[in-house]
Scaffold this active site. Sequence first.
Site: not given
Ligand SMILES: Cc1cc2nc3c(=O)[nH]c(=O)nc-3n(C[C@H](O)[C@H](O)[C@H](O)COP(=O)(O)OP(=O)(O)OC[C@H]3O[C@@H](n4cnc5c(N)ncnc54)[C@H](O)[C@@H]3O)c2cc1C
Lengths: 492, 418
Positions: A49, A53, A317, A412, A450
């Site tokens: 989203s 927050h 998530r 766009c 594009c």
């Molecule tokens: C629908 C939804 C709405 C949300 N809304 C909000 C919001 O409004 N505000 C907010 O603060 N948070 C929100 N969140 C939560 C937020 O998006 C996440 O908490 C945050 O993006 C997590 O980041 P991350 O780096 O932990 O994970 P990710 O962004 O998932 O990154 C993990 C990375 O690890 C890589 N990876 C996994 N396994 C391996 C492997 N074996 N080898 C190499 N690479 C690997 C993946 O490719 C990925 O790029 C939302 C989440 C969702 C799904």
Amino acid sequence: MTDKTFDIVIVGAGIVGATLARELSAYSLRVAVIDKASDIPSGASRANSAMIHAGYDDQPGTIKADFCPIGNRLYHELAAPLDFTLKECGSYVCGFDDDDRIHLEKLLEQGRANRVPGLEIISGETLRRREPYASGDITHALRAPTGAVINNFEAVLAFIDNAQQNGVELFLETELKDLLLSADGAEVVGVATNRGRLFAPVVVNAAGVYSDLVARMAGDDSFFIRPTRGEYYIMDKRIGSLVNSFFFACPTPKGKGITVAPTAENNLLIGPTSIVQPGRDDTSTTADGLAEVIDGARRLIPSIPLNMAITAFSGLRANPDTKDFIVNVLERPLGFVNAAGIKSPGFTSAPAIACHLVELMKDRLAKRISFIPDPTFIPERKHTPRFEMLSLEEKRRLAEADPRYAQIVCRCEMVTEGQIVEAITRGARTVAAVKIWTRAGAGRCQGGFCGPRVVDILARELGVSCEEITRHGGHSRYLVGKTKDYWFRGEN
Amino acid sequence: MADMQVDVAIIGAGPAGVAAGIGAREAGAEDVLVLERDWDLGGILQQCIHPGFGLHAFKEELTGPEYMHRWIERAHKAGVAFLTNSMVFKMESDGSLWVMNPEKGVFHVTAKATVLAMGCRERPLGAINVPGSRPSGIFTAGTAQRFVNMEGYMPGHRTVILGSGDIGLIMARRLVWEGARVEGVFELMPWAGGLRRNIAQCLNDYGIPFYLSQTVIQVHGRDRLEGVTVAGVDEKRRPVAGTERYIACDCLLLAVGLIPENELSRMAGVDIHAATGGPVLNEFYQTSRPSIFAAGNVVIVYDLADWVSQEGVAAGRNAALYAAGILEKPVRRIEVRGGRNVRLFSPQNIVGSGDVTVYFRVLRPIEKRCRIFAEPGLFERRQRYVRPGEMNEIHLKGAALQALPETVTTITLDAEEV
Ligand SMILES: Cc1cc2nc3c(=O)[nH]c(=O)nc-3n(C[C@H](O)[C@H](O)[C@H](O)COP(=O)(O)OP(=O)(O)OC[C@H]3O[C@@H](n4cnc5c(N)ncnc54)[C@H](O)[C@@H]3O)c2cc1C
Ligand SMILES: Cc1cc2nc3c(=O)[nH]c(=O)nc-3n(C[C@H](O)[C@H](O)[C@H](O)COP(=O)(O)OP(=O)(O)OC[C@H]3O[C@@H](n4cnc5c(N)ncnc54)[C@H](O)[C@@H]3O)c2cc1C
């Protein structure tokens, strides 16, 4: 890739890996970030989203409640030096009856306990004076002025880009296959990937929805992830001004429910649903999910027109069964660090998690790596120019300095060839990566016009043929071959 | 870069814009400038290498590029100036334009009158809400057409086409010629979106199946498209359970409608018609901003480019007359309305004293003897059918319009069985 040696390997280039990499790049450390994706962000950090927050949602005492308001402040501070788009729009949690009112009071109290500034409860009438399209059924709303929306693509790129400028190495299409441990299993010595080994005394698990599986490699089975899908619609910029703030309904046991939000680029975003998934990378949308999105959104803003949708998407998530972030340094194997199960509000919290992790590592891993501040650290960077956002005068100047900035590619979103070339120079390799960097193809025609030109520019800049260009890496080739008469055109 | 001043500025060098340039010069405008963002002139017709153009304008069957070549020659002879690779990115309410191109950078064009001729764009997948993943291999039919006809690349080997708009039909045949397989064309409505002649020549002649009242309900595949699920739909266009069928394919083309391209018009504060998505016009092709005129697909989606050229000439002429201060002044204002079977029509109001042609499309086909008419008692013609894919014309006599009692302020168009 031949074997390489680092001080720290971060697994995952989502917002958590990116913010941590940037924080670490302030020290004289050799840091590698690996991600299995072809372009970043690719996991939850890509599809969410994009709400920064305010921090009233989380139970005082949880890690989330600590980090969220700090993260919020850090984004506000870093938006300018790291040059990502943050729009201070504030948020409303809307109540529809007396029960909701009680709930709003509770959120208010909770927020105050978490030291969230400026919270207040306003009446439905006051809300509608500020937000004329809000539903007449809303009786009360909790206002949080520090809630903001962010361009989540830009934010991840900003942290990674700045980290790279400060010496961090990013390895894309590099998947962690196994953890390398010392013979006795007591210490981390590196990672094995599909592209070779990286040796390092410290490995950080920031693998999002896969973080439990990565923890398993270290023998940590203290949590598991329940991937929970959220589906969205993005609507045309023309109706972006239906709301000025982020709209939530009172949360239910299932979560924060469907929201209606302006995006950093003035589109309208509606969603997400919340459905537990068996798989970890199925980001499809479903008919039921999208129907739920519409119903939920119309409860808040009844006049949302359906024919203004430009695309639908979903994100997963990384909800841990423990219900809170898992941020720790393992005793055994020593050198293994979890930044796992970073669920919502994980985007908001990430910069705070990063700071905390650095402190934690300084404290616990001092024997393995030394944190010496790097005097050459540059704390700022510039995004590729956002042509559309520039004033006429700035447009003029840029176009005069470099004619490629006078060549529109995506009409766009008004993206110029100059921006696309710049994005490719900074690492974009796929059509999706160009879109993430520049928004080419993110507008109302979704790349219809594009697409062919972006493929062309990618091929030209990368020195490959158009057929080799992919949409998003892997087997996602954009085109499947040449036409019969291509060969007669004298082009080859 | 030096800013420019002209009599008539035209945005877009498709059939509408090129013809408008000719019309403006022929009506006496000195400086007529056409601004086109593409590298070449011709608009969408550059990629329409199939025949079927010019039957009305030149009484012979030409391909799109041949057809445009003739108009562009005429425009050059008439003294129309063109700037290609020049994107108009902002329009002020006085009709003046902000333009950029790599040679001149960003510059301002002021004109005494401006003609909108930006054409239309295709509806993308997101706009029609097909659930599923988003692999590569999904294109709008026009994008695929550009890839195949202009760049020389194939979008896929096994294709499903969603929607029966003309571009989709033409691309079905084109892909077969290129050795690809077309699994079928699926149309949500119980009738075809495109021209009958294209169904015959592009589908039937090649044995490509055509399914009415069916749609794609799911897209499959993570990297590259692997298949789609199609299903039948009921009268309310909802999928019918039990009719689902999986079709393996690596390419999905969308021919699900065109949207007039009016971002600039909106910026300039031009009134936009809710149904057509194009500017509200009077019979002089004049928008709600008197110095701004419009023609072609930016107004309403035409079925034949010949009509677009014809309208473009007239719009350009009127713009030139306006620029010279000699366009006929309004005498009375009559609103045009669509009846039960008509939503899309242009112009939407009539203000002058001359004869007027109104173009319109029906909502539902009538496949038997019917009449198209304008009430009260202004026009009637019997036809063997009317179809949504085809544009209809109604001719109104200026004298008859002026003879209407003062109390009559609207006229209604419709088509019905007889
Ligand atoms: C629908 C939804 C709405 C949300 N809304 C909000 C919001 O409004 N505000 C907010 O603060 N948070 C929100 N969140 C939560 C937020 O998006 C996440 O908490 C945050 O993006 C997590 O980041 P991350 O780096 O932990 O994970 P990710 O962004 O998932 O990154 C993990 C990375 O690890 C890589 N990876 C996994 N396994 C391996 C492997 N074996 N080898 C190499 N690479 C690997 C993946 O490719 C990925 O790029 C939302 C989440 C969702 C799904
Ligand atoms: C993909 C496609 C295929 C078609 N195939 C057929 C067919 O086979 N047979 C048929 O009879 N009809 C066909 N049509 C319809 C027919 O082509 C149109 O009726 C006709 O081309 C419309 O002419 P136009 O000048 O209004 O628009 P276009 O031909 O679309 O021309 C508009 C021009 O304006 C330019 N422009 C737009 N915005 C700007 C700006 N901001 N600055 C500068 N320039 C701008 C565009 O680049 C374009 O060149 C097709 C339409 C499409 C979209």
